[in-house]
Each structure stands twice: as C-alpha cells, then as structure tokens.
Design an enzyme around this catalytic site. Structure first.
Site, mmCIF file in Angstrom:
data_model
loop_
_atom_site.group_PDB
_atom_site.id
_atom_site.type_symbol
_atom_site.label_atom_id
_atom_site.label_comp_id
_atom_site.label_asym_id
_atom_site.label_seq_id
_atom_site.Cartn_x
_atom_site.Cartn_y
_atom_site.Cartn_z
ATOM 1 N N CYS A 1 -0.392 4.101 2.161
ATOM 2 C CA CYS A 1 -0.194 3.928 3.604
ATOM 3 C C CYS A 1 1.277 4.156 3.976
ATOM 4 O O CYS A 1 1.583 4.743 4.996
ATOM 5 C CB CYS A 1 -0.555 2.513 4.059
ATOM 6 N N ASP A 2 2.190 3.647 3.157
ATOM 7 C CA ASP A 2 3.597 3.564 3.570
ATOM 8 C C ASP A 2 4.565 4.418 2.759
ATOM 9 O O ASP A 2 5.734 4.528 3.126
ATOM 10 C CB ASP A 2 4.063 2.093 3.490
ATOM 11 N N CYS B 1 0.821 -1.203 0.000
ATOM 12 C CA CYS B 1 0.000 0.000 0.000
ATOM 13 C C CYS B 1 0.861 1.260 0.000
ATOM 14 O O CYS B 1 1.350 1.682 1.050
ATOM 15 C CB CYS B 1 -0.918 -0.025 1.221
#
Ligand code: NAP
Length: 309
Positions: free
Chosen positions: A139-140, A136
């Site tokens: 997200c990261d 992701c």
C-alpha cells in the site's frame, strides 16, 4: 424483523469466500458480510501469491480474491459491503446488526473475520502511523522511493515486505530480535540474497523518532542491552497478526491468545449453530490455502447442521 436466513458468513478472506462458494452451491443463498473497508481480507495487501495451487505462474493477491468473490456471487451468495457491529449468538436464531443499523436473522453464522496486523506497542508507533509507520508495503512502499526504510520482524511477512520495498527504497534495514529467522527457507534466502536488504540481528525497536513524520528509530541490542539510533524515513511493522475476535468475545469460547476454539476436527464453536474458520481459528498454518480449506469445512459443517435440525 426480517425473514430468517439459513447462513450468514462474517468475513471475506479466502475462508469467508470459500464458505460462501460451497454454501451457495448447495443452495443456501448465504449472506456474506465482506466488511466496509476490508473486503477480500489480508490478501488484498499482498503482491504475488506463488503457492496457491492451480496457478503455475502465481497470481496477484487481489486478483485471487476477486476471482473467489465472483465465484461466490455466481452461485448466488449475497455480498454485503458492510461490517457486522453486533452479534447475538446465544439463541437458536442468531441476530446480527450491521454498520447501517440493519438487523439480520440466521439459523447459522460462520465466523471468518481473519486476523489483524500486530503492533509493536510503542506510543510513537501509533502517533506516526500513516506518517512513516506502516503495516503494508504494497500500500505504502511507493512513497519511499530512494529512501532508507526499516522492516521489523523475522517471519515470511517481514521477508516479503522487505523484498517488495527494494523496488522503491534505496536500502531496507531488516531488524529482527533474534539471530535466526522464523521465515521459510525460500523466503529467507531470497531476502538474504537481495543486495538492497541489510539485516540487523538481535535488535528490537524501542522508540520511533520524529515530530511530524518518521526520522529514525531507537534500537536496543537484545544480546548486550546497548542502545543506538538509526536514521530512516519509514518503518514497516511485519511481526504477525492477532485474530479479529473482539466481536465474539464472551459469546463463543476463545483460547488464551483470543483465537476462536473449535471442536475436534471440525469448525464447530462452543455455541450451537456457530462455526468458525480461517485465521480466526488458526495459530499454526495461516496460509491462503488452509484458510480456504477450513472455509469449505465450515460450509459443509453448516449444511450438515441445517439438515439435521
Ligand atoms: P510469524 O511467522 O508469526 O512471524 C512473526 C515474526 O515477528 C517473528 O520472527 C517474531 O519473532 C517477530 N515478532 C513477533 N512479535 C514481535 C515483537 N513484539 N517485536 C519484534 N518482533 C516480533 O508472522 P508472519 O511473518 O506474519 O507470518 C504468518 C504466517 O503467514 C506464517 O505461517 C507465514 O508462513 C505466512 N505467510 C506466508 C507468506 C508466503 O508464503 N508468501 C507470506 C507472508 C506470510 P520471533 O522469530 O523471535 O518469534
């Protein structure tokens, strides 16, 4: 045992919430199990959704899901932030158990569990997950500022991840096992025009290197079999999704790739009173709008089933 509900919906992506909007608006007061950590489904990990009709300038994935959720709630859907952990679907009354141990009964179950990220299947991919290996970018990606990262895959997801990562990374290596992309033309062209993205064709990742965190990748050229190593600090795997059908395995009919099968132009599964929609049934399209469309169908099929009982 508790009272018997009309409709329980398992899953909360565009399919689950759309089914909830339709069922709630028809007066069924459906229960929606949204999941304990995954409420909103795959779109919660997306950036801008440019192709959902009605949003001229696009909309952020989480905002779209939040709007659908509120719309379902407005009509009286009961949203439960928990997982269903067990289902008995065989009888006329379906029995579901959730993560808190609560049991719920329903005449109809709508399955909308969606799909999960596919893994390459390497031992070190799993071991270094969260330590440089991610599924992701939204997200990261932030953690990889000014670093060199790799994205694996040749579809729209890989293009989207790679483009997003160029906001942070100094360079994004896009590794694809063939020499042509599966991605749509617009997404492919956007990635190919991005000066920070470098394509590595005909190549597969055969190992992820690093002790505590990712330090590089071992690669194999799929054309001539030669092996090499590259230094990267992040690996983003974007090679598609598998249906999240584990919970209903052996309970409703699945196809060879574990998608729930539905009859004809409907959302009827092999079990009476059980309907399925969204990515859980869809090999082909897997778009937010098609998932929402089949969520609508599932609610209409469910209403018809309840009215003819
Ligand atoms: P996908 O279209 O199935 O593409 C998966 C890619 O990963 C393919 O290029 C495939 O290679 C590669 N791959 C699969 N298994 C692999 C493995 N074990 N090792 C290395 N490579 C592997 O999946 P997706 O990109 O997640 O897209 C899924 C659906 O969502 C599509 O319908 C797509 O249009 C949609 N989507 C849309 C958007 C958007 O419009 N904004 C964004 C994301 C996704 P091959 O090409 O060799 O098969």
């Amino acid at each position: 045992m508790s009272e018997v509900k009309d409709i329980v919906i398992v899953g909360s992506g565009p399919a689950g919430y759309t089914a909830a909007i339709y069922a709630a608006r028809a007066g069924s007061r459906p229960i929606v199990y949204e999941g304990s950590v995954t409420a909103g489904g795959a779109l919660m990990n997306t950036t801008e959704v440019e192709n959902f009709p009605g949003f001229t300038d696009g909309i952020m994935g989480p905002d779209l899901m939040d709007a659908m959720r509120k719309q379902a709630k407005r009509f009286g859907a009961e949203l439960i932030t928990d997982d269903v952990v067990e289902m008995d679907l065989a009888g006329e009354i379906k029995v579901l158990k959730d993560g808190s141990g609560k049991t719920i009964q329903a005449k109809v179950v709508i399955l909308a569990m969606g799909s999960a990220y596919k893994e390459i299947g390497l031992e070190n991919e799993k071991r270094l997950s969260g330590h440089g290996v991610s599924w992701c970018a939204t997200c990261d990606g932030f953690f990889f500022r000014d670093q060199v990262v790799a994205v694996v895959g040749g579809g729209d997801s890989a293009m989207e991840e790679a483009n997003f990562l160029t906001k942070f990374a100094s360079k994004v290596l896009l590794i694809h096992r063939r020499d042509t992309l599966k991605a749509s033309k617009i997404m492919a062209e956007r990635a190919q025009a991005n000066p920070k993205i470098e394509f590595i064709w005909n190549t597969e990742v055969i190992d992820v290197l690093g002790e505590q965190k990712v330090s590089g990748l071992k690669l194999r050229n799929t054309a001539d079999g030669s092996e090499s190593e590259i230094a990267v600090t992040g690996l983003f795997v974007a090679i598609g999704h598998d249906p999240r059908s584990e919970l209903v395995q052996g309970k409703v009919e699945l196809d060879a790739e574990r998608y729930v099968t539905v009859g004809g132009h409907s959302t009827r599964t092999s079990v009476e009173g059980v309907f399925a929609c969204g990515d859980l049934v869809d090999h082909t399209y897997r778009q937010a709008i098609t998932a929402a469309g089949t969520g609508c169908q599932a609610a209409l099929d469910a209403e018809r089933f309840l009215n003819h009982k």
